[in-house]
Design a protein around this motif. Structure first.
Motif, short mmCIF file in Angstrom:
data_model
loop_
_atom_site.label_atom_id
_atom_site.label_comp_id
_atom_site.label_asym_id
_atom_site.label_seq_id
_atom_site.Cartn_x
_atom_site.Cartn_y
_atom_site.Cartn_z
N LEU A 7 0.86 -1.18 0.00
CA LEU A 7 0.00 0.00 0.00
C LEU A 7 0.89 1.23 0.00
CD1 LEU A 7 -3.04 0.78 0.22
CD2 LEU A 7 -2.64 1.11 2.65
N ARG A 8 0.87 1.96 -1.14
CA ARG A 8 1.72 3.13 -1.26
C ARG A 8 0.87 4.39 -1.07
NH1 ARG A 8 3.10 -0.52 -5.21
NH2 ARG A 8 5.27 -1.22 -5.22
N THR A 9 1.36 5.31 -0.27
CA THR A 9 0.61 6.53 0.04
C THR A 9 1.53 7.74 -0.07
OG1 THR A 9 1.11 6.43 2.41
CG2 THR A 9 -0.86 5.26 1.65
N LYS A 10 0.88 8.90 -0.34
CA LYS A 10 1.57 10.17 -0.28
C LYS A 10 0.54 11.28 -0.12
CE LYS A 10 1.81 11.30 -5.22
NZ LYS A 10 2.72 11.68 -6.34
N ALA A 11 0.94 12.37 0.52
CA ALA A 11 0.05 13.50 0.76
C ALA A 11 0.88 14.67 1.29
CB ALA A 11 -1.05 13.13 1.73
N ASP A 12 0.28 15.85 1.26
CA ASP A 12 0.97 17.01 1.84
C ASP A 12 1.06 16.88 3.35
OD1 ASP A 12 1.11 17.94 -0.70
OD2 ASP A 12 -0.49 19.44 -0.49
N SER A 13 0.07 16.19 3.96
CA SER A 13 0.06 16.02 5.41
C SER A 13 -0.33 14.59 5.73
CB SER A 13 -0.91 17.01 6.06
OG SER A 13 -1.01 16.77 7.44
N LYS A 14 0.51 13.91 6.56
CA LYS A 14 0.24 12.54 6.98
C LYS A 14 0.19 12.47 8.50
CE LYS A 14 2.44 10.03 3.14
NZ LYS A 14 3.43 8.97 2.79
N TYR A 63 -8.89 14.20 0.81
CA TYR A 63 -8.79 13.56 2.12
C TYR A 63 -8.94 12.06 1.94
CZ TYR A 63 -10.27 11.91 6.74
OH TYR A 63 -10.39 11.22 7.92
N ILE A 64 -8.02 11.28 2.58
CA ILE A 64 -8.06 9.82 2.55
C ILE A 64 -7.75 9.31 3.96
CG2 ILE A 64 -7.08 7.69 1.61
CD1 ILE A 64 -6.39 9.20 -0.91
N SER A 65 -8.55 8.37 4.43
CA SER A 65 -8.27 7.69 5.71
C SER A 65 -8.17 6.20 5.45
CB SER A 65 -9.36 7.99 6.74
OG SER A 65 -10.60 7.46 6.34
N ILE A 66 -7.26 5.54 6.22
CA ILE A 66 -7.04 4.11 6.07
C ILE A 66 -7.24 3.45 7.42
CG2 ILE A 66 -5.41 2.31 5.38
CD1 ILE A 66 -3.96 4.46 3.71
N ASP A 67 -8.22 2.58 7.53
CA ASP A 67 -8.50 1.84 8.76
C ASP A 67 -7.82 0.49 8.65
OD1 ASP A 67 -9.58 0.39 10.89
OD2 ASP A 67 -11.48 1.49 10.80
N GLU A 68 -6.70 0.32 9.39
CA GLU A 68 -5.91 -0.90 9.28
C GLU A 68 -6.60 -2.09 9.94
OE1 GLU A 68 -1.36 0.60 9.15
OE2 GLU A 68 -2.33 0.78 11.12
N GLU A 69 -7.49 -1.81 10.91
CA GLU A 69 -8.17 -2.90 11.60
C GLU A 69 -9.36 -3.42 10.78
OE1 GLU A 69 -10.14 -3.91 15.97
OE2 GLU A 69 -9.44 -1.88 15.52
N LYS A 70 -10.13 -2.50 10.18
CA LYS A 70 -11.29 -2.90 9.39
C LYS A 70 -10.97 -3.07 7.90
CE LYS A 70 -14.62 -0.62 12.44
NZ LYS A 70 -15.68 0.40 12.54
N ASN A 71 -9.73 -2.76 7.51
CA ASN A 71 -9.28 -2.92 6.11
C ASN A 71 -10.10 -2.06 5.14
OD1 ASN A 71 -7.52 -5.08 7.01
ND2 ASN A 71 -9.35 -6.39 7.03
N ILE A 72 -10.39 -0.83 5.51
CA ILE A 72 -11.21 0.08 4.70
C ILE A 72 -10.42 1.33 4.37
CG2 ILE A 72 -13.26 1.54 4.69
CD1 ILE A 72 -14.67 -0.56 6.33
N ILE A 73 -10.45 1.69 3.07
CA ILE A 73 -9.86 2.94 2.60
C ILE A 73 -11.03 3.88 2.27
CG2 ILE A 73 -8.42 4.05 0.86
CD1 ILE A 73 -7.03 1.38 0.44
N VAL A 89 -4.04 14.10 4.12
CA VAL A 89 -4.76 15.35 3.88
C VAL A 89 -4.04 16.16 2.82
CG1 VAL A 89 -5.71 17.43 4.93
CG2 VAL A 89 -5.58 15.32 6.27
N GLN A 90 -4.82 16.68 1.85
CA GLN A 90 -4.37 17.54 0.75
C GLN A 90 -3.44 16.79 -0.21
OE1 GLN A 90 -2.72 21.22 2.15
NE2 GLN A 90 -4.71 22.03 2.81
N ASN A 91 -3.88 16.79 -1.49
CA ASN A 91 -3.13 16.10 -2.55
C ASN A 91 -2.80 14.67 -2.13
OD1 ASN A 91 -3.08 18.41 -4.21
ND2 ASN A 91 -1.34 19.21 -3.06
N ALA A 92 -3.79 14.02 -1.54
CA ALA A 92 -3.58 12.65 -1.05
C ALA A 92 -3.69 11.66 -2.18
CB ALA A 92 -4.60 12.33 0.04
N GLN A 93 -2.88 10.61 -2.07
CA GLN A 93 -2.89 9.58 -3.10
C GLN A 93 -2.58 8.23 -2.47
OE1 GLN A 93 0.29 8.70 -6.28
NE2 GLN A 93 -1.22 9.96 -7.42
N VAL A 94 -3.33 7.21 -2.90
CA VAL A 94 -3.12 5.84 -2.46
C VAL A 94 -3.06 4.96 -3.69
CG1 VAL A 94 -4.11 3.86 -1.25
CG2 VAL A 94 -4.20 6.11 -0.21
#
Length: 873
Positions: free
Chosen positions: A65-72, A100-110, A84-89
């Protein structure tokens, strides 16, 4: 003391016996325990050796799982990652770009969401790209373990269309389910040039099934909206295939009400491809007053071989109310077949078919307004033909077999020719050239010959293929031999000789007599084989003469050129009406006069001519042009055609017993005003005086030569007018240079001046045609037909087009067939309105059609009026 010793000895013996027992039992248990341990250890060793049988718990992520954003930010206790901002997965074949992107590692939801404004409204959609397929959503959640996804307000592009759904659920890579979805093919809305589509389908549910090379939309209850306004077009369901390949599906009908037939469903049907070369469409029209039609249609094609189409229209038309005088029930049918063969398929054997057979009252009882708009209801006859031609590689022969069926709706009769065969021998030269270049009359003699076999009958529709029809059937064979030759005399004259021989055989002859009881002339057909032979010869001499009349150079007219092509001919034919040939008989008419007739009259092989012919014919063809001064031409002069052709024809029969001079015919053709005005005319002149008996309309042709009179005259003119003709040279405006402001979105064809008035090209065309026909013959009073017609179109705006045609009868002073049409281009669909306000059929037709290929047959709305022959305007 003794008791105490005995007691102690007994205790010691019991302990020793118990210890001995333990000494015997414990080793067995230990041994068994060790055996179990060895087995477990062995199994464990075997399991470790066989690593492929280990069942490991499934990981939540199958890829990096590759991610990038202005704020992590990472929340370890909650096992959450926030971008947050210019987020990419990026995960497997999926890429998500969002604000805006959130990743729930326990529930496996993006979870991804678009950019919000100060009021919490999404102003910029999140983008999802999976395997090259792009989506735009307000919010999106994806389960990396189950691969299921839910999107809200998602924009999904599919082929030519776009789907915008409030909620979209993805079950797997091939199945999507959408709720409250809009579907449109509006390119301006798809390309985000406009905020709303010009039309859309609003469906409560849509299921999209994606295949490897195609996809299909299964649409639940849906309603069509135009400019966000609901229309009466509501579909209970629809299946829209997105594929280059043909696919089966239900054809959605149009609906409405017509006073003569009631409410209807029109065009309800099913489409089914059949293999690689065929497809089948079955349509049904249902009317509440009892009318119905069934319309199957099959298309077939084989590349480089043939193409064809078969269609039928079978039904019953019910009009009025049962029990009343206006009630009528008529059965109708129409069968059509078109077949054409590729010219390269087989040059030696070709087959073609053009079949269109209807019931006699089909067009008079049609409930389809298309037959009114294309004027099919005005047809007086209809022809059908089957043709098979055989050619040979080594033989100069071609054989053509034909079957034809000609219907006359006015008389109710049909002419059937089945079969008709023609054997033609290619033209050949009778004598071989000695030098290789043909010279003289002998070496130029050509021979054309052939045999024609015909079976023909004229009968009523109800007698087809009955005994009555077979009794009327005539069979005939005819052979023609034509000889011709030509040569040049004195360098300027062409001399031509010709001869024709006809031989005919028929199975029916004619007996004509007068019936005094019924006071009619009776033609009796006899079943008798008879034959006749005829011949005639001809010779002609023709040349071309030129005359030039020059005027003063620099004048308005510089020269006139006259080209004359005179021709003299002589023809001879014996009198086949003489008793020696036996081709003619006589009967007494009502006045007791002896009247001749041929026993081959009304036959299918023709009849020989009566009277000896030794006629001198003349023909004078003229072409007159004028050269005038012209400033527009680079040479300074321009040619004008005064007469493209002016031909005079007639003959004089030396052997005729009466009236040796024939009627003189004059034909002319010319074009004026830069070849814009086309004029065609013909004139028939009677050289003998016509005598009329008082009280009778029919005249008698006397022997008084020189009293020339007009027996017929015809003139036809047409002139095309257009905006280009009236525009001066170089007058076309360059709106881009004249005006600064240009329209947006749909109005890019408009340019606006400073007062915000739109400017655009308003092209138009109008064809004016007029005709006049006068026919007199031997009648006291001639008949006249005169009419003026208009046919044109005008573009009111770049998107509005008006068409129309009308004809005015100058004799009766009434308008004949008139049609007015309006067409509106609405970006992704078109609106057409056609109206016939006059004549026997008064009808209007309203049509809305989607331009996109995938919806051209599925989405359309028609509203048609009823036809009333006697309805007031």
């Amino acid at each position: 003391m003794d008791k105490t010793v005995f007691k102690n000895i007994l205790q010691i013996l019991i302990i020793l016996i118990f210890n001995n027992f333990l000494a015997q039992q414990v080793p067995e248990k230990l041994q068994k325990s060790m055996m179990v341990k060895d087995t477990i250890a062995k199994a464990a060793n075997d399991t470790i050796k066989k690593k492929d049988t280990i069942v490991l718990p499934k990981e939540s992520l199958e890829d990096v799982l590759r991610t990038k954003a202005d704020s992590k930010r990472r929340d370890v206790p909650k096992k959450m990652i926030y971008l947050v901002q210019n987020a990419q997965v990026k995960y497997q074949n999926m890429q998500i770009d969002a604000d805006y992107i959130s990743i729930d590692e326990e529930k496996n939801i993006i979870f991804a969401r678009g950019k919000l404004d100060s009021l919490g409204k999404v102003t910029e959609l999140a983008k999802v790209d999976q395997a090259g397929k792009k989506y735009e959503v307000e919010s999106f959640s994806y389960n990396t373990k189950t691969r299921e996804a839910i999107a809200y307000n998602a924009r999904t592009e599919e082929s030519e269309g776009l789907i915008v759904a409030i909620k979209t659920k993805k079950y797997n890579d091939s199945v999507f389910v959408m709720r409250n979805a809009e579907f449109t093919t509006d390119k301006y809305y798809i390309d985000k040039k406009d905020s709303r589509p010009d039309y859309h389908l609003l469906a409560s549910h849509i299921k999209m099934q994606k295949g490897k090379n195609s996809s299909t939309l299964i649409v639940g209850p849906a309603q069509m909206y135009i400019e966000d306004v609901p229309t009466p077009l509501v579909m209970p369901f629809a299946i829209l295939p997105f594929s280059d390949k043909r696919s089966a599906g239900i054809l959605i009908p149009s609906f409405g009400e017509r006073e003569d037939v009631g409410f209807f469903l029109n065009g309800l049907g099913y489409y089914q491809p059949i293999g690689e070369h065929f497809d089948l469409k079955v349509l049904a029209d249902i009317y509440t007053k009892g009318s119905w039609t069934l319309r199957p249609e099959m298309n077939y094609v084989k590349k480089y071989r043939y193409t064809g189409n078969f269609s039928a229209d079978i039904g019953t038309t019910v009009r009025g109310i049962k029990g009343l005088d206006n009630y009528g029930k008529t059965g109708t049918y129409r069968i059509a077949w078109r077949h054409s063969q590729d010219t390269k398929a087989n040059p030696f054997l070709t087959f073609s078919a053009s079949v269109d057979v209807t019931s006699q009252t089909f067009y008079n009882n049609t409930v389809n307004n298309n037959y009114i708009m294309d004027q099919s209801v005005l047809r007086t006859q209809q022809n059908s033909t089957l043709t098979l031609t055989k050619r040979f590689l080594t033989l100069p022969v071609s054989i053509t077999a034909t079957g034809s069926y000609n219907q006359n709706f006015a008389t109710g009769l049909a002419d059937l020719r089945l079969p008709q065969m023609n054997i033609a021998i290619n033209q050949f030269y009778l004598f071989k050239s000695k030098t290789g270049v043909r010279q003289g009359l002998l070496e130029n003699i050509t021979v054309n010959t052939g045999i024609n076999l015909t079976n023909a009958v004229s009968t009523g529709e109800g007698e087809l293929f009955t005994k009555a029809m077979w009794d009327k059937l005539q069979t005939g064979v005819k052979n023609n031999v034509a000889l011709g030759t030509n040569t040049t005399i004195a360098k300027y004259f062409t001399f031509t000789l010709g001869a024709n021989f006809d031989n005919a055989l028929t199975t029916k002859t004619l007996t004509r007599f007068y019936d005094p009881v019924e006071n009619v002339v009776v033609d009796k057909v006899n079943k008798k084989v008879a034959a006749y032979s005829t011949f005639n010869t001809s010779a002609s001499l023709q040349t071309t003469l030129y005359g030039m009349l020059n005027f003063k150079k620099g004048g308005a007219v510089e020269a006139i050129r006259h080209m004359v092509m005179p021709s003299l001919s002589f023809s001879y034919a014996p009198d086949f009406g003489s008793p020696g040939f036996g081709y003619f008989r006589n009967y007494y008419d009502a006045a007791g006069a002896l009247m001749p007739y041929s026993i081959f009259d009304n036959g299918i092989v023709g009849s020989p001519s009566a009277g000896e012919v030794g006629a001198l014919g003349y023909s004078i063809a003229n072409n007159i042009e004028m050269k005038i001064k012209s400033k527009s031409d680079s040479t300074g002069v321009k040619k004008i055609k005064i007469f493209e052709s002016l031909n005079i024809n007639g003959n004089y029969n030396f052997l005729a017993k009466s009236h040796p001079f024939s009627i003189i015919t004059v034909n002319g053709q010319t074009s004026l005003f830069d070849s814009k005005l086309s004029i065609n005319t013909s004139l028939a002149i009677e050289p003998y005086k016509i005598l009329f008996i008082p009280g009778q309309n029919d005249g008698i042709r006397t022997e008084d030569f020189g009293s020339f009179s007009v027996q017929g005259f015809n003139v036809q003119m047409s002139y095309p007018l257009s905006s280009e003709i009236f525009a001066k040279k170089g007058e076309k405006k360059d709106y881009k240079k004249l005006y600064d402001k240009k329209g947006e979105i749909r109005n890019e064809n408009y340019y606006f001046d400073n007062d915000n008035y739109a400017h655009f090209d308003q092209s138009w065309s109008l064809n004016v045609n007029a005709s006049y026909q006068y026919t007199k013959g031997l009648l006291r009073e001639g008949t006249k037909i005169a009419s003026v017609g208009l046919d044109g179109n005008m573009k009111l705006t770049p998107y509005w087009n008006v068409t129309g045609s009308t004809h005015y009868d100058m004799i009766t002073g009434k308008l004949a067939y008139t049609r007015i049409g309006f067409a509106r281009d609405q970006r992704s669909f078109t609106i057409n309105f056609n109206w016939v306000p006059f004549g026997q059929y008064k009808v209007y037709d309203f049509f809305i059609g989607i331009k996109a290929n995938i919806l051209s047959d599925a989405l359309k709305y028609k509203d048609r009026s009823f036809t009333q022959p006697n309805a007031p305007f």
